[in-house]
Design a protein around this motif. Sequence first.
Motif, PDB file in Angstrom:
ATOM      1  N   ASP A  47       0.826  -1.211   0.000  1.00  0.00           N
ATOM      2  CA  ASP A  47       0.000   0.000   0.000  1.00  0.00           C
ATOM      3  C   ASP A  47       0.860   1.261   0.000  1.00  0.00           C
ATOM      4  N   ARG A  48       2.124   1.125   0.431  1.00  0.00           N
ATOM      5  CA  ARG A  48       2.957   2.312   0.616  1.00  0.00           C
ATOM      6  C   ARG A  48       4.228   2.305  -0.223  1.00  0.00           C
ATOM      7  N   ILE A  49       4.443   1.282  -1.044  1.00  0.00           N
ATOM      8  CA  ILE A  49       5.667   1.205  -1.850  1.00  0.00           C
ATOM      9  C   ILE A  49       5.318   0.969  -3.330  1.00  0.00           C
ATOM     10  N   TYR A  50       5.957   1.729  -4.201  1.00  0.00           N
ATOM     11  CA  TYR A  50       5.847   1.489  -5.640  1.00  0.00           C
ATOM     12  C   TYR A  50       7.247   1.264  -6.196  1.00  0.00           C
ATOM     13  N   VAL A  51       7.323   0.458  -7.264  1.00  0.00           N
ATOM     14  CA  VAL A  51       8.610   0.269  -7.924  1.00  0.00           C
ATOM     15  C   VAL A  51       8.445   0.522  -9.421  1.00  0.00           C
ATOM     16  N   GLY A  52       9.389   1.259  -9.985  1.00  0.00           N
ATOM     17  CA  GLY A  52       9.396   1.545 -11.412  1.00  0.00           C
ATOM     18  C   GLY A  52      10.529   0.774 -12.065  1.00  0.00           C
ATOM     19  N   LEU A  53      10.240   0.145 -13.222  1.00  0.00           N
ATOM     20  CA  LEU A  53      11.240  -0.736 -13.839  1.00  0.00           C
ATOM     21  C   LEU A  53      11.522  -0.330 -15.286  1.00  0.00           C
ATOM     22  N   PRO A  54      12.321   0.725 -15.494  1.00  0.00           N
ATOM     23  CA  PRO A  54      12.656   1.110 -16.861  1.00  0.00           C
ATOM     24  C   PRO A  54      13.760   0.214 -17.430  1.00  0.00           C
ATOM     25  N   GLY A  55      13.676  -0.058 -18.706  1.00  0.00           N
ATOM     26  CA  GLY A  55      14.688  -0.899 -19.348  1.00  0.00           C
ATOM     27  C   GLY A  55      14.056  -1.781 -20.395  1.00  0.00           C
ATOM     28  N   LEU A  56      14.580  -2.987 -20.547  1.00  0.00           N
ATOM     29  CA  LEU A  56      14.094  -3.919 -21.567  1.00  0.00           C
ATOM     30  C   LEU A  56      12.677  -4.391 -21.232  1.00  0.00           C
ATOM     31  N   GLY A  57      11.745  -4.228 -22.186  1.00  0.00           N
ATOM     32  CA  GLY A  57      10.327  -4.494 -21.944  1.00  0.00           C
ATOM     33  C   GLY A  57      10.039  -5.876 -21.392  1.00  0.00           C
ATOM     34  N   THR A  58      10.640  -6.901 -21.952  1.00  0.00           N
ATOM     35  CA  THR A  58      10.383  -8.269 -21.489  1.00  0.00           C
ATOM     36  C   THR A  58      10.828  -8.475 -20.052  1.00  0.00           C
ATOM     37  N   ASP A  59      11.947  -7.811 -19.694  1.00  0.00           N
ATOM     38  CA  ASP A  59      12.451  -7.942 -18.321  1.00  0.00           C
ATOM     39  C   ASP A  59      11.589  -7.185 -17.320  1.00  0.00           C
ATOM     40  N   VAL A  60      10.854  -6.157 -17.796  1.00  0.00           N
ATOM     41  CA  VAL A  60       9.970  -5.409 -16.906  1.00  0.00           C
ATOM     42  C   VAL A  60       8.984  -6.385 -16.254  1.00  0.00           C
ATOM     43  N   SER A  92      18.082  -5.148  -4.767  1.00  0.00           N
ATOM     44  CA  SER A  92      19.519  -5.165  -5.015  1.00  0.00           C
ATOM     45  C   SER A  92      20.067  -6.593  -5.081  1.00  0.00           C
ATOM     46  N   SER A  93      19.699  -7.419  -4.091  1.00  0.00           N
ATOM     47  CA  SER A  93      20.262  -8.776  -4.069  1.00  0.00           C
ATOM     48  C   SER A  93      19.692  -9.634  -5.196  1.00  0.00           C
ATOM     49  N   THR A  94      18.416  -9.403  -5.532  1.00  0.00           N
ATOM     50  CA  THR A  94      17.827 -10.142  -6.656  1.00  0.00           C
ATOM     51  C   THR A  94      18.587  -9.844  -7.946  1.00  0.00           C
ATOM     52  N   LEU A  95      18.905  -8.576  -8.175  1.00  0.00           N
ATOM     53  CA  LEU A  95      19.626  -8.208  -9.395  1.00  0.00           C
ATOM     54  C   LEU A  95      21.060  -8.739  -9.376  1.00  0.00           C
ATOM     55  N   TYR A  96      21.685  -8.698  -8.194  1.00  0.00           N
ATOM     56  CA  TYR A  96      23.087  -9.135  -8.147  1.00  0.00           C
ATOM     57  C   TYR A  96      23.224 -10.641  -8.334  1.00  0.00           C
ATOM     58  N   GLU A  97      22.151 -11.390  -8.051  1.00  0.00           N
ATOM     59  CA  GLU A  97      22.170 -12.832  -8.343  1.00  0.00           C
ATOM     60  C   GLU A  97      22.485 -13.084  -9.815  1.00  0.00           C
ATOM     61  N   HIS A  98      22.161 -12.106 -10.652  1.00  0.00           N
ATOM     62  CA  HIS A  98      22.411 -12.256 -12.085  1.00  0.00           C
ATOM     63  C   HIS A  98      23.531 -11.317 -12.529  1.00  0.00           C
ATOM     64  N   PHE A 100      26.428 -11.710 -13.825  1.00  0.00           N
ATOM     65  CA  PHE A 100      27.120 -11.883 -15.112  1.00  0.00           C
ATOM     66  C   PHE A 100      26.179 -12.194 -16.276  1.00  0.00           C
ATOM     67  N   GLY A 101      24.903 -11.983 -16.091  1.00  0.00           N
ATOM     68  CA  GLY A 101      23.932 -12.099 -17.179  1.00  0.00           C
ATOM     69  C   GLY A 101      22.692 -11.378 -16.720  1.00  0.00           C
ATOM     70  N   PRO A 102      22.786 -10.062 -16.541  1.00  0.00           N
ATOM     71  CA  PRO A 102      21.784  -9.314 -15.778  1.00  0.00           C
ATOM     72  C   PRO A 102      20.457  -9.119 -16.493  1.00  0.00           C
ATOM     73  N   TYR A 103      19.417  -8.820 -15.689  1.00  0.00           N
ATOM     74  CA  TYR A 103      18.183  -8.244 -16.236  1.00  0.00           C
ATOM     75  C   TYR A 103      18.511  -6.817 -16.666  1.00  0.00           C
ATOM     76  N   PHE A 104      17.998  -6.411 -17.840  1.00  0.00           N
ATOM     77  CA  PHE A 104      18.343  -5.077 -18.337  1.00  0.00           C
ATOM     78  C   PHE A 104      17.345  -4.052 -17.835  1.00  0.00           C
ATOM     79  N   ILE A 105      17.355  -3.853 -16.531  1.00  0.00           N
ATOM     80  CA  ILE A 105      16.405  -2.981 -15.837  1.00  0.00           C
ATOM     81  C   ILE A 105      17.178  -2.174 -14.807  1.00  0.00           C
ATOM     82  N   GLU A 106      16.819  -0.891 -14.678  1.00  0.00           N
ATOM     83  CA  GLU A 106      17.388  -0.086 -13.597  1.00  0.00           C
ATOM     84  C   GLU A 106      16.249   0.390 -12.689  1.00  0.00           C
TER      85      GLU A 106
END
Lengths: 208, 263
Positions: A47-60, A92-98, A100-106
């Motif tokens: 209810d109090r947190i939003y996340v924005g995922l700009p980058g590669l559409g499929t990875d969104v 942060s940790s979810t992204l760092y799991e990848h 060397f083959g990251p999701y293209f999202i910031e």
Amino acid sequence: MSIMELNGGSVIAMVGKDCVAIASDLRLGNQALGLSSNFQRIFPVTDRIYVGLPGLGTDVHTLWEKFRFRVNMYTIKEEREIEPETFAHLVSSTLYEHRFGPYFIEPVIAGLAKTPSGGVKPFIAATDLIGCLNFAKDFVVAGTASSKLFGMAEGLWEPDLEPEDLFETISQALMNAVDRDAYSGWGCVVHVITKDKIVTRTLKGRMD
Amino acid sequence: MARRYDSRTTIFSPEGRLYQIEYAMEAISHAGTVLGVLAKDGVVLAAEKKVTGKLLDLSSTKEGGYGGSGEKIYLLNDNVIGGVAGLTADANSLVNYARTAAQRHLLTYNEDIPVELLAQRLCNLKQGYTQFGGLRPFGVSLLYAGYDPHYQFQLYHSDPSGNYSGWKATCIGANNGTAQSLLKQEYKDDIEVKDAIGLVLRTMSKTMDSTTLGSEKLEFAVLTLDETTKRPKAKIYKPSEIDALLASEGLMKKDEDTEMKAA
């Protein structure tokens, strides 16, 4: 051709007085060719947190579903809703799991944290595509128009904006930045999060 | 060597039985009672708490969380409540497995897991320990109270062997035979949730070892459909809400002191 710029799109978040705002454009494209003018890349986490995922559409979508999985598991095990700062570290940790083959999202995170006294404290953060966290006190930007967003936010943002003024500031910053970016635009969506409500507004933009 | 066929789960006895499974079932029939009733517009679960005492720290269950003391009734997913009877440690591991399985389904298909599929997922795991074991089976029976768009409200039961079955009303744990015959007499096919709540509480009060019924001995949960959103709404009652419910059903324990004073 950069994969980060293939589909286009930008997100910005700003801190106000006991409120935060997060906004994004609505374009999805294939390089210069526009495909959709209603591509939502901002998602409600709680209810109090939003996340924005700009980058590669499929990875969104993929990444959002992954976050939803992990936030649901957190909520059901902890028997409480996740705090914005905890969620930022989860991102942060979810992204760092990848690493060397990251999701293209910031990702950009905006939310209100609970204080021990029962009040709320605005929180914003952003990470790069491998999860390096940036906790900012004023604003964060990401996406293909990030350089223009930096300029607009530097010029327009001021401390302790009330919700309505924050809405105006973030909208002007985003609208004018994406007009200078060929890969962002085609309308915007703005969420203003306050203690007792969230106001979501969709804005019309230039269609060129 | 009477114990030749006892020690490993995977070995049949000459009579064709798997002793470890039967022992696990026996362990469950001594555990706290868990009772479920399927109604037209919802499912009701109740459980008898065994771990009680005045030194037990219950502060975390009084407020916060989603209700329940975390001993017997768990939220498995938005659309499923689970009631467990048996070894608590084994149950915790199964609950975690169920929650992960439900979220994995949501990730893959973007929909809540159907109730029977969730029961199947757990039963596959449980069955594995009857065949590939070497250790021991899970000493846990579960009741699944859930909703999905395919079969609406459902109530399932699974046991340590990995068998599962759907029920209109059933009971696991201590005195399950008594409870089941009571339910058989009283259950009506078109029962509504408000009547099912009464049926569950009355049956619980008759089968429980203790004479008094109160929040310190009881866990309670109801799954219904939210009127506006048409999504399943799982409600696990907090201790204060259980006491209020018992009072409204006229099943509240009598305060002996006040009775003495009255007399």
